[in-house]
Design an enzyme around this catalytic site. Structure first.
Site, PDB file in Angstrom:
ATOM      1  N   LYS A  58       0.896  -1.125  -0.115  1.00 35.82           N
ATOM      2  CA  LYS A  58       0.078   0.012   0.182  1.00 35.82           C
ATOM      3  C   LYS A  58       1.160   1.301  -0.027  1.00 35.82           C
ATOM      4  O   LYS A  58       1.803   1.266   0.986  1.00 35.82           O
ATOM      5  CB  LYS A  58      -0.779   0.092   1.258  1.00 35.82           C
ATOM      6  N   ILE A  75       4.023   0.623   4.439  1.00 38.08           N
ATOM      7  CA  ILE A  75       3.473   0.169   3.057  1.00 38.08           C
ATOM      8  C   ILE A  75       2.712  -1.104   3.460  1.00 38.08           C
ATOM      9  O   ILE A  75       2.219  -1.764   2.503  1.00 38.08           O
ATOM     10  CB  ILE A  75       4.486  -0.426   2.018  1.00 38.08           C
ATOM     11  N   GLY A  79       1.161  -5.986   7.271  1.00 39.94           N
ATOM     12  CA  GLY A  79       0.312  -6.683   7.916  1.00 39.94           C
ATOM     13  C   GLY A  79      -0.981  -6.571   7.541  1.00 39.94           C
ATOM     14  O   GLY A  79      -1.829  -7.392   7.365  1.00 39.94           O
ATOM     15  N   SER A  80      -1.247  -5.216   7.258  1.00 38.70           N
ATOM     16  CA  SER A  80      -2.681  -4.870   7.120  1.00 38.70           C
ATOM     17  C   SER A  80      -3.123  -5.530   5.605  1.00 38.70           C
ATOM     18  O   SER A  80      -4.372  -5.724   5.536  1.00 38.70           O
ATOM     19  CB  SER A  80      -2.816  -3.212   6.937  1.00 38.70           C
ATOM     20  N   SER A  81      -2.061  -5.480   4.496  1.00 36.16           N
ATOM     21  CA  SER A  81      -2.519  -6.005   3.293  1.00 36.16           C
ATOM     22  C   SER A  81      -2.687  -7.680   3.216  1.00 36.16           C
ATOM     23  O   SER A  81      -3.557  -7.955   2.641  1.00 36.16           O
ATOM     24  CB  SER A  81      -1.473  -5.728   2.317  1.00 36.16           C
ATOM     25  N   ASP A 139      -5.240   0.450   8.376  1.00 34.96           N
ATOM     26  CA  ASP A 139      -5.352   0.666   6.918  1.00 34.96           C
ATOM     27  C   ASP A 139      -5.902  -0.729   6.272  1.00 34.96           C
ATOM     28  O   ASP A 139      -5.743  -0.966   5.061  1.00 34.96           O
ATOM     29  CB  ASP A 139      -3.736   0.314   6.833  1.00 34.96           C
TER      30      ASP A 139
HETATM   31  C1  LIG Z   1      -0.355   6.051   8.825  1.00 33.32           C
HETATM   32  C2  LIG Z   1      -1.414   5.075   7.894  1.00 33.32           C
HETATM   33  O1  LIG Z   1      -0.449   3.935   7.505  1.00 33.32           O
HETATM   34  C3  LIG Z   1      -2.079   5.870   6.720  1.00 33.32           C
HETATM   35  O2  LIG Z   1      -2.479   4.806   5.764  1.00 33.32           O
HETATM   36  C4  LIG Z   1      -2.287   4.715   8.783  1.00 33.32           C
HETATM   37  O3  LIG Z   1      -3.292   5.296   9.314  1.00 33.32           O
HETATM   38  C5  LIG Z   1      -1.933   3.444   9.885  1.00 33.32           C
HETATM   39  O4  LIG Z   1      -2.436   2.709   9.911  1.00 33.32           O
HETATM   40  P1  LIG Z   1      -2.017   1.061  10.860  1.00 33.32           P
HETATM   41  O5  LIG Z   1      -0.514   0.884  10.508  1.00 33.32           O
HETATM   42  O6  LIG Z   1      -3.012   0.015  10.280  1.00 33.32           O
HETATM   43  O7  LIG Z   1      -2.186   1.651  12.140  1.00 33.32           O
HETATM   44  P2  LIG Z   1      -3.102   0.949  13.509  1.00 33.32           P
HETATM   45  O8  LIG Z   1      -2.624  -0.226  13.622  1.00 33.32           O
HETATM   46  O9  LIG Z   1      -4.555   1.289  13.210  1.00 33.32           O
HETATM   47  O10 LIG Z   1      -2.409   2.026  14.564  1.00 33.32           O
HETATM   48  C6  LIG Z   1      -1.328   2.007  15.115  1.00 33.32           C
HETATM   49  C7  LIG Z   1      -1.198   2.977  16.277  1.00 33.32           C
HETATM   50  O11 LIG Z   1      -0.890   4.214  15.204  1.00 33.32           O
HETATM   51  C8  LIG Z   1      -1.652   5.327  15.918  1.00 33.32           C
HETATM   52  N1  LIG Z   1      -2.729   5.722  14.768  1.00 33.32           N
HETATM   53  C9  LIG Z   1      -2.958   5.215  13.981  1.00 33.32           C
HETATM   54  C10 LIG Z   1      -4.091   5.385  12.955  1.00 33.32           C
HETATM   55  C11 LIG Z   1      -4.312   6.831  13.103  1.00 33.32           C
HETATM   56  N2  LIG Z   1      -5.366   7.455  12.294  1.00 33.32           N
HETATM   57  N3  LIG Z   1      -4.247   7.597  14.226  1.00 33.32           N
HETATM   58  C12 LIG Z   1      -3.217   7.027  15.265  1.00 33.32           C
HETATM   59  O12 LIG Z   1      -2.843   7.860  16.028  1.00 33.32           O
HETATM   60  C13 LIG Z   1      -2.281   4.964  17.230  1.00 33.32           C
HETATM   61  O13 LIG Z   1      -1.626   5.167  18.246  1.00 33.32           O
HETATM   62  C14 LIG Z   1      -2.306   3.335  17.086  1.00 33.32           C
HETATM   63  O14 LIG Z   1      -2.472   2.646  18.177  1.00 33.32           O
HETATM   64  N1  LIG Z   2       1.391 -10.462   8.481  1.00 36.01           N
HETATM   65  C1  LIG Z   2       2.004  -9.797   9.025  1.00 36.01           C
HETATM   66  N2  LIG Z   2       3.153  -9.074   8.315  1.00 36.01           N
HETATM   67  C2  LIG Z   2       4.022  -7.986   8.736  1.00 36.01           C
HETATM   68  N3  LIG Z   2       3.875  -7.878  10.017  1.00 36.01           N
HETATM   69  C3  LIG Z   2       2.904  -8.380  10.655  1.00 36.01           C
HETATM   70  C4  LIG Z   2       2.211  -9.133  10.222  1.00 36.01           C
HETATM   71  N4  LIG Z   2       1.227  -9.370  11.469  1.00 36.01           N
HETATM   72  C5  LIG Z   2       1.658  -8.924  12.301  1.00 36.01           C
HETATM   73  N5  LIG Z   2       2.596  -7.955  12.191  1.00 36.01           N
HETATM   74  C6  LIG Z   2       3.396  -7.198  13.132  1.00 36.01           C
HETATM   75  O1  LIG Z   2       2.989  -5.668  12.815  1.00 36.01           O
HETATM   76  C7  LIG Z   2       4.391  -4.808  12.678  1.00 36.01           C
HETATM   77  C8  LIG Z   2       4.083  -3.895  11.630  1.00 36.01           C
HETATM   78  O2  LIG Z   2       4.429  -4.711  10.409  1.00 36.01           O
HETATM   79  P1  LIG Z   2       3.546  -3.800   9.156  1.00 36.01           P
HETATM   80  O3  LIG Z   2       4.432  -4.415   8.024  1.00 36.01           O
HETATM   81  O4  LIG Z   2       2.299  -4.336   9.135  1.00 36.01           O
HETATM   82  O5  LIG Z   2       4.094  -2.362   9.359  1.00 36.01           O
HETATM   83  P2  LIG Z   2       3.784  -1.061   8.315  1.00 36.01           P
HETATM   84  O6  LIG Z   2       4.498  -1.331   7.158  1.00 36.01           O
HETATM   85  O7  LIG Z   2       4.041   0.000   9.189  1.00 36.01           O
HETATM   86  O8  LIG Z   2       2.246  -0.917   8.242  1.00 36.01           O
HETATM   87  P3  LIG Z   2       1.219   0.314   7.900  1.00 36.01           P
HETATM   88  O9  LIG Z   2       1.665   0.925   6.722  1.00 36.01           O
HETATM   89  O10 LIG Z   2      -0.104  -0.353   8.101  1.00 36.01           O
HETATM   90  O11 LIG Z   2       1.567   1.515   9.262  1.00 36.01           O
HETATM   91  C9  LIG Z   2       5.496  -5.994  12.518  1.00 36.01           C
HETATM   92  O12 LIG Z   2       6.546  -5.465  13.360  1.00 36.01           O
HETATM   93  C10 LIG Z   2       4.809  -7.240  13.168  1.00 36.01           C
HETATM   94  O13 LIG Z   2       5.272  -7.671  14.268  1.00 36.01           O
END
Ligand SMILES: C[C@](O)(CO)[C@H](O)COP(=O)(O)OP(=O)(O)OC[C@H]1O[C@@H](n2ccc(N)nc2=O)[C@H](O)[C@@H]1O
Ligand SMILES: Nc1ncnc2c1ncn2[C@@H]1O[C@H](COP(=O)(O)OP(=O)(O)OP(=O)(O)O)[C@@H](O)[C@H]1O
Length: 300
Positions: free
Chosen positions: A24, A117, A120-122, A152
């Site tokens: 993403k 990117i 985990g969400s994807s 996400d």
């Molecule tokens: C920054 C983005 O990646 C933009 O697409 C997303 O808003 C973040 O999405 P994400 O990684 O799925 O984040 P989440 O797992 O929901 O949140 C992780 C932490 O980031 C903070 N958080 C997240 C999203 C948001 N709109 N406000 C926040 O303050 C919160 O402290 C939360 O506990």
């Molecule tokens: N399937 C998965 N793939 C990657 N990380 C995962 C998964 N499930 C749980 N996690 C946890 O989530 C943490 C964040 O990884 P992720 O790759 O999702 O972060 P990110 O790229 O910052 O995501 P976002 O763009 O949503 O903020 C990792 O350190 C890991 O411990």
């Protein structure tokens, strides 16, 4: 779904299902304010790459198993238990479909984590698609459950260019004039989304202007260049390598603009054409061997 679908999914669907779980990319991210629980209101434009992890679901056996094949060398391993977002999505999808799921879920990781990117969400969204492909479910309730897994996850479920508002729940499809050649750079270290939001002192910097969204449909690179990622500043302070990656990309021939994705640490360079994107990826790989560099396309 009602109880009449109760059964073992393996009898219904024997072929393995395999799907790309794409990266993403946030083309822009504006901060709008803060909710009383500390979450931040955002206005962000998202697109998806033709590159990512791969997720496979094979039905059979008497229980559900998770296998994580990690093709990436990382300091913090991807969880292989219930902490894995793919596993959590499997559990939610099983409950929604009312099937007794049995089978094995394999996640092949090619994306860096803590990278902004959506790794985990994807993965979570891809699992929901794989399991619920043939199931007639209420979309609103699916998206509500997706949001519980992470901000996400709903946009990853949508899987197409989208404007995301609120804290991740308001989705509007957007139009990109053409697929975009990009280079993603992960500068050898990760950032936690929670830390980036925690350390920043954020105001309301204003919504993404409507004219910029219109411009995406005609001249996407100009639109992206006119916008911001309001998390960039704090991410660069927490991890100076983000600024170095941005600087390196901006200095590549053919790179129109470089922007961090999400909360970082990946920086994305937007290129005029594929030739310059590929040349830049080769050059960056050569001069910065500790970085992960990938030329790919953002899809329309
Ligand atoms: C920054 C983005 O990646 C933009 O697409 C997303 O808003 C973040 O999405 P994400 O990684 O799925 O984040 P989440 O797992 O929901 O949140 C992780 C932490 O980031 C903070 N958080 C997240 C999203 C948001 N709109 N406000 C926040 O303050 C919160 O402290 C939360 O506990
Ligand atoms: N399937 C998965 N793939 C990657 N990380 C995962 C998964 N499930 C749980 N996690 C946890 O989530 C943490 C964040 O990884 P992720 O790759 O999702 O972060 P990110 O790229 O910052 O995501 P976002 O763009 O949503 O903020 C990792 O350190 C890991 O411990």
């Amino acid at each position: 779904m009602n109880g009449s679908n109760n059964g073992v999914l393996s009898k219904v669907n024997a072929c393995p299902r395999i799907r790309l779980s794409p990266a993403k990319v946030n083309l822009a991210l504006h901060l709008i304010g803060r909710r009383s629980d500390g979450y931040h209101f955002i206005d962000t434009l998202v697109a998806f790459a033709d590159f990512g992890d791969w997720v496979t679901w094979r039905t059979g056996g008497s229980a559900c198993l998770l296998e994580v094949k990690d093709c990436f060398n990382r300091s913090k391993p991807i969880p292989k238990n219930t902490a894995n977002l793919a596993w959590q999505a499997l559990s939610i999808a099983g409950r929604i479909s009312n099937f007794l799921l049995s089978g094995s879920l394999t996640v092949e990781k090619f994306l860096p984590s803590g990278a902004g990117i959506g790794g985990g969400s994807s993965n979570a969204a891809t699992v929901m698609h794989l399991i619920l492909e043939d199931v007639n479910i209420n979309k609103d309730s699916l998206y509500t459950k997706a949001l519980m897994l992470g901000s996400d996850v709903p946009v990853c479920l949508a899987g197409c260019p989208t404007r995301v508002e609120g804290v991740g729940e308001r989705l509007t499809t957007i139009t990109l004039a053409k697929p975009l050649p990009v280079v993603m750079v992960w500068p050898g270290a990760s950032l936690s989304t929670a830390s980036v939001f925690r350390y920043g002192k954020f105001n309301d910097y204003g919504n993404i202007p409507a004219r910029a969204i219109e411009c995406l449909a005609t001249d996407p690179l100009s639109a992206i260049a006119s916008l911001r990622n309001d998390l960039e500043c704090i991410s660069c302070c927490l991890l100076p390598a983000v600024r170095q990656a941005m600087f390196a990309l901006q200095n590549c021939s053919g790179c129109r603009v470089a922007r961090m994705s999400g909360s970082g640490s990946v920086v994305v360079g937007y290129f005029e054409n594929y030739c310059s994107a590929n040349a830049a990826a080769k050059m960056l790989t050569f001069y910065s061997p500790s970085w992960w560099v990938r030329a790919c396309t953002l899809l329309i």
